[in-house]
Design a protein around this motif. Structure first.
Motif, PDB file in Angstrom:
ATOM      1  N   LEU A 257      -4.586  11.676   5.493  1.00  0.00           N
ATOM      2  CA  LEU A 257      -3.461  10.741   5.456  1.00  0.00           C
ATOM      3  C   LEU A 257      -4.035   9.340   5.248  1.00  0.00           C
ATOM      4  O   LEU A 257      -4.750   8.824   6.116  1.00  0.00           O
ATOM      5  CB  LEU A 257      -2.656  10.795   6.761  1.00  0.00           C
ATOM      6  CG  LEU A 257      -2.010  12.133   7.112  1.00  0.00           C
ATOM      7  CD1 LEU A 257      -1.247  12.022   8.439  1.00  0.00           C
ATOM      8  CD2 LEU A 257      -1.069  12.598   6.006  1.00  0.00           C
ATOM      9  N   SER A 258      -3.748   8.756   4.104  1.00  0.00           N
ATOM     10  CA  SER A 258      -4.308   7.440   3.798  1.00  0.00           C
ATOM     11  C   SER A 258      -3.630   6.872   2.566  1.00  0.00           C
ATOM     12  O   SER A 258      -2.800   7.534   1.934  1.00  0.00           O
ATOM     13  CB  SER A 258      -5.819   7.550   3.532  1.00  0.00           C
ATOM     14  OG  SER A 258      -6.062   8.244   2.316  1.00  0.00           O
ATOM     15  N   ASP A 259      -4.024   5.640   2.223  1.00  0.00           N
ATOM     16  CA  ASP A 259      -3.570   5.053   0.973  1.00  0.00           C
ATOM     17  C   ASP A 259      -4.177   5.835  -0.189  1.00  0.00           C
ATOM     18  O   ASP A 259      -5.383   6.128  -0.192  1.00  0.00           O
ATOM     19  CB  ASP A 259      -4.001   3.585   0.913  1.00  0.00           C
ATOM     20  CG  ASP A 259      -3.634   2.935  -0.405  1.00  0.00           C
ATOM     21  OD1 ASP A 259      -2.495   2.456  -0.530  1.00  0.00           O
ATOM     22  OD2 ASP A 259      -4.488   2.930  -1.311  1.00  0.00           O
TER      23      ASP A 259
ATOM     24  N   TYR B  22       0.863  -1.169   0.000  1.00  0.00           N
ATOM     25  CA  TYR B  22       0.000   0.000   0.000  1.00  0.00           C
ATOM     26  C   TYR B  22       0.910   1.233   0.000  1.00  0.00           C
ATOM     27  O   TYR B  22       2.022   1.192   0.527  1.00  0.00           O
ATOM     28  CB  TYR B  22      -0.874   0.039   1.248  1.00  0.00           C
ATOM     29  CG  TYR B  22      -2.054  -0.912   1.247  1.00  0.00           C
ATOM     30  CD1 TYR B  22      -2.035  -2.117   0.563  1.00  0.00           C
ATOM     31  CD2 TYR B  22      -3.200  -0.592   1.962  1.00  0.00           C
ATOM     32  CE1 TYR B  22      -3.122  -2.972   0.578  1.00  0.00           C
ATOM     33  CE2 TYR B  22      -4.296  -1.444   1.990  1.00  0.00           C
ATOM     34  CZ  TYR B  22      -4.251  -2.637   1.302  1.00  0.00           C
ATOM     35  OH  TYR B  22      -5.329  -3.496   1.319  1.00  0.00           O
ATOM     36  N   GLN B  23       0.409   2.316  -0.578  1.00  0.00           N
ATOM     37  CA  GLN B  23       1.193   3.559  -0.593  1.00  0.00           C
ATOM     38  C   GLN B  23       0.406   4.653   0.108  1.00  0.00           C
ATOM     39  O   GLN B  23      -0.509   5.252  -0.449  1.00  0.00           O
ATOM     40  CB  GLN B  23       1.508   3.984  -2.026  1.00  0.00           C
ATOM     41  CG  GLN B  23       2.303   5.279  -2.118  1.00  0.00           C
ATOM     42  CD  GLN B  23       3.702   5.136  -1.525  1.00  0.00           C
ATOM     43  OE1 GLN B  23       4.563   4.494  -2.105  1.00  0.00           O
ATOM     44  NE2 GLN B  23       3.929   5.740  -0.362  1.00  0.00           N
ATOM     45  N   ASN B  24       0.755   4.890   1.363  1.00  0.00           N
ATOM     46  CA  ASN B  24       0.107   5.954   2.120  1.00  0.00           C
ATOM     47  C   ASN B  24       0.780   7.291   1.834  1.00  0.00           C
ATOM     48  O   ASN B  24       1.969   7.357   1.508  1.00  0.00           O
ATOM     49  CB  ASN B  24       0.172   5.651   3.618  1.00  0.00           C
ATOM     50  CG  ASN B  24      -0.742   4.503   4.002  1.00  0.00           C
ATOM     51  OD1 ASN B  24      -1.960   4.613   3.897  1.00  0.00           O
ATOM     52  ND2 ASN B  24      -0.164   3.390   4.434  1.00  0.00           N
ATOM     53  N   GLY B  25      -0.012   8.338   1.966  1.00  0.00           N
ATOM     54  CA  GLY B  25       0.521   9.673   1.727  1.00  0.00           C
ATOM     55  C   GLY B  25      -0.457  10.722   2.200  1.00  0.00           C
ATOM     56  O   GLY B  25      -1.435  10.430   2.897  1.00  0.00           O
TER      57      GLY B  25
ATOM     58  N   ALA C 119      -3.897   4.534  12.568  1.00  0.00           N
ATOM     59  CA  ALA C 119      -2.784   5.038  11.756  1.00  0.00           C
ATOM     60  C   ALA C 119      -1.581   5.454  12.590  1.00  0.00           C
ATOM     61  O   ALA C 119      -0.434   5.340  12.142  1.00  0.00           O
ATOM     62  CB  ALA C 119      -3.256   6.221  10.911  1.00  0.00           C
ATOM     63  N   SER C 120      -1.829   5.921  13.810  1.00  0.00           N
ATOM     64  CA  SER C 120      -0.723   6.373  14.662  1.00  0.00           C
ATOM     65  C   SER C 120       0.271   5.254  14.944  1.00  0.00           C
ATOM     66  O   SER C 120       1.453   5.513  15.184  1.00  0.00           O
ATOM     67  CB  SER C 120      -1.260   6.920  15.997  1.00  0.00           C
ATOM     68  OG  SER C 120      -2.043   8.067  15.775  1.00  0.00           O
ATOM     69  N   GLY C 121      -0.206   4.011  14.913  1.00  0.00           N
ATOM     70  CA  GLY C 121       0.681   2.886  15.155  1.00  0.00           C
ATOM     71  C   GLY C 121       1.220   2.260  13.886  1.00  0.00           C
ATOM     72  O   GLY C 121       1.993   1.312  13.944  1.00  0.00           O
ATOM     73  N   VAL C 122       0.819   2.796  12.728  1.00  0.00           N
ATOM     74  CA  VAL C 122       1.204   2.210  11.436  1.00  0.00           C
ATOM     75  C   VAL C 122       2.090   3.141  10.619  1.00  0.00           C
ATOM     76  O   VAL C 122       3.108   2.714  10.063  1.00  0.00           O
ATOM     77  CB  VAL C 122      -0.058   1.841  10.615  1.00  0.00           C
ATOM     78  CG1 VAL C 122       0.335   1.356   9.220  1.00  0.00           C
ATOM     79  CG2 VAL C 122      -0.883   0.780  11.338  1.00  0.00           C
TER      80      VAL C 122
ATOM     81  N   ILE D   4       4.247  10.616   1.127  1.00  0.00           N
ATOM     82  CA  ILE D   4       5.217  11.070   2.128  1.00  0.00           C
ATOM     83  C   ILE D   4       5.668   9.937   3.061  1.00  0.00           C
ATOM     84  O   ILE D   4       6.519  10.155   3.935  1.00  0.00           O
ATOM     85  CB  ILE D   4       4.665  12.244   2.972  1.00  0.00           C
ATOM     86  CG1 ILE D   4       3.454  11.802   3.802  1.00  0.00           C
ATOM     87  CG2 ILE D   4       4.302  13.416   2.066  1.00  0.00           C
ATOM     88  CD1 ILE D   4       2.972  12.864   4.785  1.00  0.00           C
ATOM     89  N   PHE D   5       5.107   8.740   2.884  1.00  0.00           N
ATOM     90  CA  PHE D   5       5.508   7.582   3.676  1.00  0.00           C
ATOM     91  C   PHE D   5       6.088   6.507   2.752  1.00  0.00           C
ATOM     92  O   PHE D   5       5.743   6.450   1.570  1.00  0.00           O
ATOM     93  CB  PHE D   5       4.308   6.990   4.421  1.00  0.00           C
ATOM     94  CG  PHE D   5       3.615   7.941   5.345  1.00  0.00           C
ATOM     95  CD1 PHE D   5       4.147   8.232   6.588  1.00  0.00           C
ATOM     96  CD2 PHE D   5       2.427   8.553   4.966  1.00  0.00           C
ATOM     97  CE1 PHE D   5       3.515   9.116   7.450  1.00  0.00           C
ATOM     98  CE2 PHE D   5       1.774   9.433   5.819  1.00  0.00           C
ATOM     99  CZ  PHE D   5       2.318   9.722   7.061  1.00  0.00           C
TER     100      PHE D   5
END
Length: 262
Positions: A171-173, A101-104, A132-135, A207-208
């Motif tokens: 902030l998500s995929d 997955y590509q989060n950004g 999300a804070s833990g991922v 950005i991730f």
């Protein structure tokens, strides 16, 4: 080995493969376009074609994200669970990473914002997916600098909040965000009302680093089959072709930012 022996070997192999072919039930999270409610999608295609190459059939049971791990742990009827972080402790035999997955960060183009790192979100209102804070790397430490920070499991609400101007960044995929935007646009085209313009241009920036996911199987033999046949899917170029087809469908949102695929 003579010709007769070679033929006998392959016949034995074919019979063996057929004898051990299984019909598998896999629990998966509803995350369109990765997994649609009907068991189709980018990730579903990768799993289905990988297992089919080893002679196995698969049926997906799709449940809310996060619930799929619980269902696998509680119900023996599931032969495997999809979309498991590599470091998550779940009973079973873990596969190789098979999907990324590509989060950004996604913002409205009209805002003029350029988000290159989490630090650029300081003082801004931000929404992201539950947990999300833990991922997402660095998010837990950066969140206190945001003007507002929410984690919401319903990712359709992320698009609602951004288009309505109630948050400044999601902030998500990238593909998941783009798919929910598409659903909102289709709703308006069908005569529905959403209270905002869902056709507004957005900018997605990766950005991730990409996030790998694995599967967990109850049967180590099936896990070994999956790993072997997934390697074949990669070497044949089919895995990349699946990604490119899906990413291309949402290129208006993710551009060349999703796994750096134009």
């Amino acid at each position: 080995m003579n010709a007769v022996s070679i033929l006998a070997f392959y016949l034995t192999l074919a019979v063996s493969t057929t004898a051990f072919a299984k019909s598998l039930v896999v629990v998966a999270p509803e995350l369109p376009p990765m997994f649609q409610a009907n068991g189709t999608g980018r990730e579903a295609t990768v799993i289905t074609e990988t297992l089919a190459a080893c002679g196995h059939q698969v049926r997906f049971v799709v449940v809310p994200f996060g619930r799929h791990w619980i269902e696998y742990g509680e119900k023996a009827e599931f032969d495997a669970v999809a979309t498991v972080p590599p470091d998550m402790a779940i009973t079973g035999a873990r596969s190789v990473p098979y999907i990324r997955y590509q989060n950004g960060a996604s913002v409205l183009k009209s805002s003029g914002q350029s988000i290159k790192a989490l630090g650029d979100l300081a003082g801004k209102r931000v929404v992201t997916f539950f947990g999300a804070s833990g991922v997402l790397p660095g998010l837990k430490d950066a969140a206190p600098s945001f003007a507002e920070f929410r984690e919401r499991a319903d990712q359709l609400s992320h698009s609602n909040l951004l288009f309505a101007g109630r948050v400044e960044a999601v902030l998500s995929d990238g593909l998941i965000f783009a798919e929910y935007n598409r659903q909102l646009i289709d709703k308006v085209k069908a005569g529905g009302s959403v209270g905002f313009d869902p056709t507004q241009d957005v900018v997605f920036t990766a950005i991730f680093p990409p996030s790998d996911y694995t599967m967990m199987f109850r049967d180590e033999g099936v896990r070994s089959d999956f790993d072997r046949c997934y390697d074949g899917l990669v070497k044949s170029g089919r895995a990349d072709a699946i990604d490119r087809e899906v990413v291309g469908r949402y290129s208006a949102t993710v551009g060349n930012q999703y796994l750096q695929k134009p």
